[in-house]
Design a protein around this motif. Structure first.
Motif, PDB file in Angstrom:
ATOM      1  N   VAL A 184       0.876  -1.172   0.000  1.00 52.04           N
ATOM      2  CA  VAL A 184       0.000   0.000   0.000  1.00 52.04           C
ATOM      3  C   VAL A 184       0.913   1.222   0.000  1.00 52.04           C
ATOM      4  CG1 VAL A 184      -1.790   1.251   1.227  1.00 52.04           C
ATOM      5  CG2 VAL A 184      -1.784  -1.243   1.209  1.00 52.04           C
ATOM      6  N   GLY A 185       0.945   1.916  -1.112  1.00 57.44           N
ATOM      7  CA  GLY A 185       1.855   3.049  -1.241  1.00 57.44           C
ATOM      8  C   GLY A 185       1.346   4.271  -0.515  1.00 57.44           C
ATOM      9  N   TYR A 186       0.087   4.624  -0.771  1.00 58.74           N
ATOM     10  CA  TYR A 186      -0.464   5.800  -0.118  1.00 58.74           C
ATOM     11  C   TYR A 186      -1.979   5.752  -0.186  1.00 58.74           C
ATOM     12  CZ  TYR A 186      -0.893  10.600   1.405  1.00 58.74           C
ATOM     13  OH  TYR A 186      -1.187  11.716   2.128  1.00 58.74           O
ATOM     14  N   ILE A 187      -2.608   5.949   0.940  1.00 59.57           N
ATOM     15  CA  ILE A 187      -4.070   6.055   0.992  1.00 59.57           C
ATOM     16  C   ILE A 187      -4.382   7.358   1.714  1.00 59.57           C
ATOM     17  CG2 ILE A 187      -6.186   5.035   1.942  1.00 59.57           C
ATOM     18  CD1 ILE A 187      -5.056   3.296  -0.259  1.00 59.57           C
ATOM     19  N   GLU A 188      -5.272   8.157   1.135  1.00 60.84           N
ATOM     20  CA  GLU A 188      -5.617   9.440   1.766  1.00 60.84           C
ATOM     21  C   GLU A 188      -6.077   9.196   3.201  1.00 60.84           C
ATOM     22  OE1 GLU A 188      -5.274  12.533   0.697  1.00 60.84           O
ATOM     23  OE2 GLU A 188      -4.437  11.883  -1.225  1.00 60.84           O
ATOM     24  N   PRO A 189      -5.530   9.982   4.121  1.00 59.19           N
ATOM     25  CA  PRO A 189      -5.853   9.695   5.525  1.00 59.19           C
ATOM     26  C   PRO A 189      -7.311  10.008   5.891  1.00 59.19           C
ATOM     27  CG  PRO A 189      -4.385  11.596   5.324  1.00 59.19           C
ATOM     28  CD  PRO A 189      -4.510  11.011   3.964  1.00 59.19           C
ATOM     29  N   HIS A 190      -8.029  10.806   5.067  1.00 64.04           N
ATOM     30  CA  HIS A 190      -9.411  11.121   5.439  1.00 64.04           C
ATOM     31  C   HIS A 190     -10.364   9.984   5.098  1.00 64.04           C
ATOM     32  CE1 HIS A 190     -10.510  11.738   1.288  1.00 64.04           C
ATOM     33  NE2 HIS A 190      -9.549  12.650   1.125  1.00 64.04           N
ATOM     34  N   THR A 191      -9.774   8.874   4.636  1.00 62.87           N
ATOM     35  CA  THR A 191     -10.612   7.754   4.209  1.00 62.87           C
ATOM     36  C   THR A 191     -11.482   7.247   5.359  1.00 62.87           C
ATOM     37  OG1 THR A 191      -8.843   7.189   2.714  1.00 62.87           O
ATOM     38  CG2 THR A 191     -10.482   5.527   3.061  1.00 62.87           C
TER      39      THR A 191
END
Lengths: 897, 234
Positions: free
Chosen positions: A60-67
């Protein structure tokens, strides 16, 4: 022994295959939705979990934290890359860590939000650039994007939602994706989720609801998203033939300029071109005005050009003062079928009564073409056409022009005073003033002097030549008309003059550019060799732009420095060849895109780097110092033209190199096959002798008398010795370097090599006399001693064979200028006239070998020739006047490197 | 000849045809021969039988011949003659620098083989103990070197040599019959910080012009191409 094993090494093949596989670009899967909250990230993570379960190396490279929490739960158990923390103006920002991802090199990586704009200080401005790098490194990527971020749909969506979307993704990213997964839910359902606060936090939800999340908006967005996805499927389904037919038929041309409407035209054309699968060209008209564009509009123009390029257009700059004529000429030449122009609804002006609109002109010039008119920009954002008058009125004071003006006016006044003395009518006095105004307008810069001159003229005329004299009271009725005429004359002349001057300057500039390009092209054509091409290009760029330049012909990753040419008071090689700058050049090599100062990638670099591409391969990278500020649009254009010339030259160089290699290869092949042909027969004969004699001894040994047996054994020995000499000759050929017929040379004492050859010959023919003469001084010759000894042995053996056994053979070593001269002489009957042409070729055509040469000494001589040539030496043979033959060769005394 | 005076030669050679004819020659000339095809076996035989000379082929199927030599030299000074093909000069120089006593090039004849083995035996530590040390004078053909007086005579006439030339001549003559590599000679003459081979070549050319009738066909100091020099024994 393994030197003879020419079979390819299986490990090497495997490595090669693996390397090729590594070069395969990664696959891109885009999870595509019509609005936030449709569940793209959820679907992506779900898919990734499935892959992970199947054993794929997922990261997982990057997932928006507001998810949302449900989505975050899916993250559980998947290996994740910690985000990179970046401090920007004391704000802590979390960004995707591209370098770490490239280092870890997983099979599949998840990077949320394709349209994201990176924080300053990150290598790439946009996340899609990060993703392209991942794909280029052979990593599969999952990402998400919403329809409103698509570059070509940007204005359509802006119209619907009334919200300007800043973060866009060029369409080609979407088109290069291997899989598009449309994530869809009913707008009602989405609104319900929204109301439950599952999409935005409550404080943001309200504004979002009001502006964006209306049922109507969502329906429209959903439709656009579905259409876009469907378009892609239809493209995939269409047969190749239909496509190419279409492509051949339609070509779109869009006129662009510094107005924001242009962006709309560009997007429209991009969509249309996409729908037709057609090529399209964006044409920018360079004219007098473009020289004087305010900074802001220049910026818009740049942005428009970049946009067109990003959307896949070919950007062309034309010059000329009549747009319609230039565009129609270009359209004819390029075979465009559709022209797209933007049009703002202007108020009817006095001028427009007399002038035809652009589209009307185009239609009259090109009756068969389709013209599309795109209405002007969004209301509220007014666009002011550049007003040339206002700018040119900007008075720039110059003593020279002032003096000219005053001088001419004084001259006109004096002339008029003279005329009045002669009493030659008042109208002629007016003419004199008009003439002076005309001349002043012509010879001064800008409009100001002409206008001032006309005003002064009217005033002086009034003062000196109208009654009452020496007052400013104009009594006669016609004078106001005179005023106006003089003013008009001044203005018209000035306008014309300014236009001509500007156009002349532009023409000169263009001329110069074409000339330089032509010159570069001509010189590049005449230049051979990589080094010369590089030197020439560097030289021109430094002269043209006055900036330092660096030229990489190989990826700096491979360790080679770029070649630098430093401009006066600009940065030098130590900067341009520093590790940081090399990293940028390396990036350009990998990604085939421009980077460095003034671009979106690695903006912090000290120079601007552009790839020199030919047939999809980066042949070189050019870097131009930006220490004196970033390059302007014209410089970029010009550089690109130069780069294409350089690309051609490099391509040509590569081809000629390849050809050269092939030539050498075929030459070598020819030599080998000649050798093979010549020896195959010769090798078999002694072997047959050996086999026969040895089997005779083994099988009938007891019946043979001792003399016969001894004779047979002696024969075996002689034949075996001959075979060994032959094999040694052949082995010596393999010592000659494969690639360039070169040998490894080291200085040797020539006399020692001679002594070695002589001692070996004496061992073989102990009864023969060999006279040796060497000079008093030591001759050190760069050579492969073993090979030269082999040559001497062959020559001596020949001499021994072809001369009476009681005669001596001679070997002489001399210094001859810059050469070491070796001579082998005998007292035999010399070389037959008919043998001369084939002496060093190794075989006689027609296969009619003279009995003498049946033991392949011809091969020996051809090998000698090969060896001497590889040493850059010369070899010849002749008959001596006193009888016998002489073979001589020379080797250069210098040049061991 | 009784068994105990027959010198023992260990032949480490993988080609049977070659080791057959080597042992035939050696047996016929009063040597005792042991043969092996592999380097490993060669090593163990070298330890258990303590041969007088080892004939070692450099191209062995199991271990590199150079490695075999290295490990023999780890514990023994038994003379080793390496066998190698022409053109592999580098390999030979490496072996000589590692302590091989001599080399012989394939293909070779009977007399060459016997001469090499004889020389190797003469220079073996066993033999060195009895003769050669403390020798004051050596005569090779017309050449006479008096070590105690540091004089050289050719056909009875005094030859004037520079100190370096004399040192080179002494070094080669004390090892007559044995090949000395360029590196070895340079180290012996000029010490650790030996210059380039150019200096050696120049000195050798000058020395030859003083002691040889024809430097193009030398009688005393022969060149071993790509390897070094050898002084003939008689």
């Amino acid at each position: 022994m393994d030197k003879f094993d020419q079979r390819p090494d299986p490990d090497a093949i495997l490595e090669d295959i693996q390397a090729h596989q590594a070069r395969r670009p990664g696959r891109l899967k885009i999870f595509f939705g019509y609005a936030a909250g449709v569940g793209k990230t959820y679907a992506m993570l779900d898919d990734a979990r499935e892959q992970y379960r199947c054993g794929a190396d997922v990261l997982v490279g990057y997932i928006e934290p507001h998810t949302r929490p449900e989505t975050m739960q899916l993250l559980h158990g998947l290996p994740a890359l910690p985000p990179k923390t970046i401090f920007y103006r004391n704000i802590e920002l979390k960004e995707f860590d591209l370098d770490e991802a490239l280092k870890r090199k997983p099979e599949l990586i998840l990077v949320d939000e394709l349209a994201h704009t990176n924080a300053e200080g990150v290598r790439n401005r946009k996340r899609f650039q990060d993703i392209e790098e991942l794909l280029n490194a052979g990593i599969d990527v999952y990402t998400t994007v919403n329809v409103q971020h698509m570059e070509s749909l940007n204005d359509v969506i802006e119209n619907i939602t009334k919200i300007k979307i800043q973060e866009t993704v060029p369409d080609y990213i979407f088109d290069r994706a291997d899989k598009i997964k449309l994530i869809d839910i009913e707008p009602d359902e989405l609104l319900r989720r929204f109301a439950e606060g599952k999409i935005y936090r409550p404080e943001r939800a309200e504004t979002a609801m009001r502006n964006f999340f209306t049922q109507e908006n969502l329906r429209l967005l959903r439709e656009i998203a579905m259409r876009r996805a469907a378009d892609r499927i239809s493209v995939e389904n269409q047969s190749e033939r239909r496509l190419s037919e279409k492509m051949a038929n339609t070509k779109l041309l869009v006129c662009i300029g510094p107005s924001p409407t242009s962006a709309k035209c560009i997007r429209w054309t991009a969509r249309a071109a996409n729908a037709f699968h057609a090529h399209w060209v964006a044409v920018y008209m360079e004219s007098i005005e473009s020289e004087q564009l305010p900074r802001e509009q220049q910026k818009t123009l740049r942005a428009n050009m970049d946009l067109a390029e990003k959307l896949g257009a070919e950007v062309v700059t034309l010059t000329g003062h009549d747009i319609a004529i230039s565009v129609s000429e270009y359209a004819k030449l390029s075979g465009s079928t559709n022209i797209v122009v933007g049009k703002s609804r202007n108020k009817r002006t006095f001028k427009s009564l007399f002038e035809m609109d652009l589209e009307d002109k185009l239609l009259s010039l090109l009756p068969s073409i389709e013209v599309h008119i795109i209405p002007g920009s969004t209301p509220g954002r007014s666009y002011k056409k550049p007003r040339k008058i206002r700018r040119n009125l900007n008075f720039s004071f110059s003593w020279k022009d002032t003096a000219k003006t005053l001088g001419l006016l004084v001259a006109a006044t004096l002339l008029s005073l003279g005329l009045r003395r002669l009493e030659i009518g008042e109208q002629n006095i007016i003419m004199a003033y008009i003439l002076s105004v005309l001349v002043i307008s012509r010879i001064t810069e800008g409009y100001a002097y002409g206008i001032v001159a006309s005003v002064i003229s009217v005033l002086t005329f009034n003062f000196f030549f109208t009654e009452p004299y020496f007052t400013f009271n104009a009594i006669q009725a016609g004078y106001p008309i005179t005023f106006i005429i003089m003013l008009l004359v001044a203005l018209t002349t000035s306008t014309l003059t300014v236009r001509i001057k500007t156009e002349a300057r532009l023409a000169v500039q263009r001329e110069r550019r074409t000339e330089v390009l032509y010159e570069i092209n001509k010189k590049l054509l005449a230049t051979g060799g990589l080094d010369n091409i590089v030197a020439l290009t560097n030289d021109y760029i430094v002269n043209l732009f006055g900036r330092s330049v660096i030229f990489f012909t190989t990826d700096p990753e491979q360790g080679e420095d770029g070649r630098v040419m430093q401009a006066a008071d600009d940065i030098d090689a130590s900067v341009l060849n520093s590790a940081d700058e090399k990293a940028v050049a390396h990036w350009v090599f990998l990604n085939q895109k421009r980077a460095g100062a003034g671009t979106d990638t690695l903006m912090g670099a000290g120079a601007f780097y552009m790839p020199v591409i030919s047939r999809g391969k980066v042949l070189a990278v050019l870097g131009i110092s930006s220490a004196k500020g970033t390059l302007d649009h014209n410089a970029h254009l010009f550089l690109r033209m130069i780069a294409s010339q350089v690309a051609m030259a490099l391509e040509r160089q590569h081809l000629s190199d390849e050809q050269h290699i092939m030539l050498v290869e075929s030459e070598k092949e020819k030599m080998r096959s000649t050798l093979l042909r010549a020896i195959s027969h010769d090798l078999r004969t002694p072997l047959a002798g050996i086999l026969g004699a040895s089997s005779a001894i083994r099988e009938n040994g007891k019946e043979l008398d001792e003399d016969t047996r001894d004779k047979l054994i002696a024969d075996i020995q002689a034949e075996a010795q001959w075979l060994i000499r032959m094999v040694e000759n052949l082995l010596s050929v393999t010592r000659i370097n494969e690639s360039a017929s070169k040998v490894t040379k080291s200085p040797e004492a020539a006399e020692e090599v001679v002594a070695e050859a002589v001692s070996r010959i004496k061992k073989r023919f102990p009864q023969r006399t060999v006279k040796v003469r060497v000079p008093d001084e030591l001759l050190e010759v760069p050579m492969d001693g073993t090979l030269i000894a082999q040559v001497l042995i062959n020559l001596l053996e020949n001499a021994v064979k072809y001369s009476p056994s009681n005669s001596p053979v001679e070997i002489v070593l001399k210094k001859n200028g810059e050469w070491a001269l070796f001579e082998v002489l005998d007292h035999g009957k010399g070389i037959a006239e008919k043998d001369f042409p084939y002496l060093f070729t190794g075989y006689v055509p027609n296969g009619n070998k003279s009995p003498d040469s049946s033991r392949g000494m011809g091969i020996g001589l051809s090998i000698c020739m090969t060896i001497i040539k590889a040493h850059n030496g010369k070899m010849e043979a002749e008959n001596r006047e006193e009888g016998g033959a002489v073979f001589r060769f020379v080797l250069p005394l210098k040049g061991s490197e | 000849m009784s068994m105990d005076v027959k010198p023992l030669v260990l032949v480490v050679e993988d080609e049977d045809a070659i080791s057959n004819f080597i042992s035939a020659i050696l047996n016929a000339n009063g040597y005792q021969v042991m043969k092996t095809n592999t380097g490993k076996e060669g090593l163990s035989m070298a330890t258990s039988y303590s041969p007088d000379v080892i004939l070692l082929d450099l191209g062995l199927p199991d271990i590199d011949g150079v490695e075999v030599l290295r490990s023999i030299r780890g514990w023994s000074k038994t003379p080793v003659v390496v066998v190698s093909a022409r053109g592999h000069e580098h390999e030979k120089v490496e072996a000589l620098d590692l302590g091989a006593d001599d080399y012989i090039v394939k293909p070779f004849g009977t007399s060459e083989l016997l001469a090499r083995i004889r020389t190797a035996l003469r220079h073996s530590p066993k033999a060195m103990g009895t003769e050669s040390n403390g020798i004051e004078k050596i005569t090779i053909g017309e050449l006479e070197i008096d070590y105690s007086k540091r004089t050289v005579f050719l056909s009875g006439e005094k030859v004037h040599l520079t100190p370096i030339e004399y040192k080179i001549l002494t070094l080669l003559s004390k090892n007559a019959g044995k090949v000395l590599t360029h590196d070895y000679i340079m180290r012996e003459i000029w010490g650790l910080y030996a210059g380039d081979s150019h200096t050696l070549r120049v000195n050798m050319a000058n020395l030859r012009r003083k002691i040889e009738a024809n430097p193009g066909a030398p009688k005393y100091i022969v060149t071993e191409m790509g390897i070094g020099y050898r002084m003939v024994e008689r």
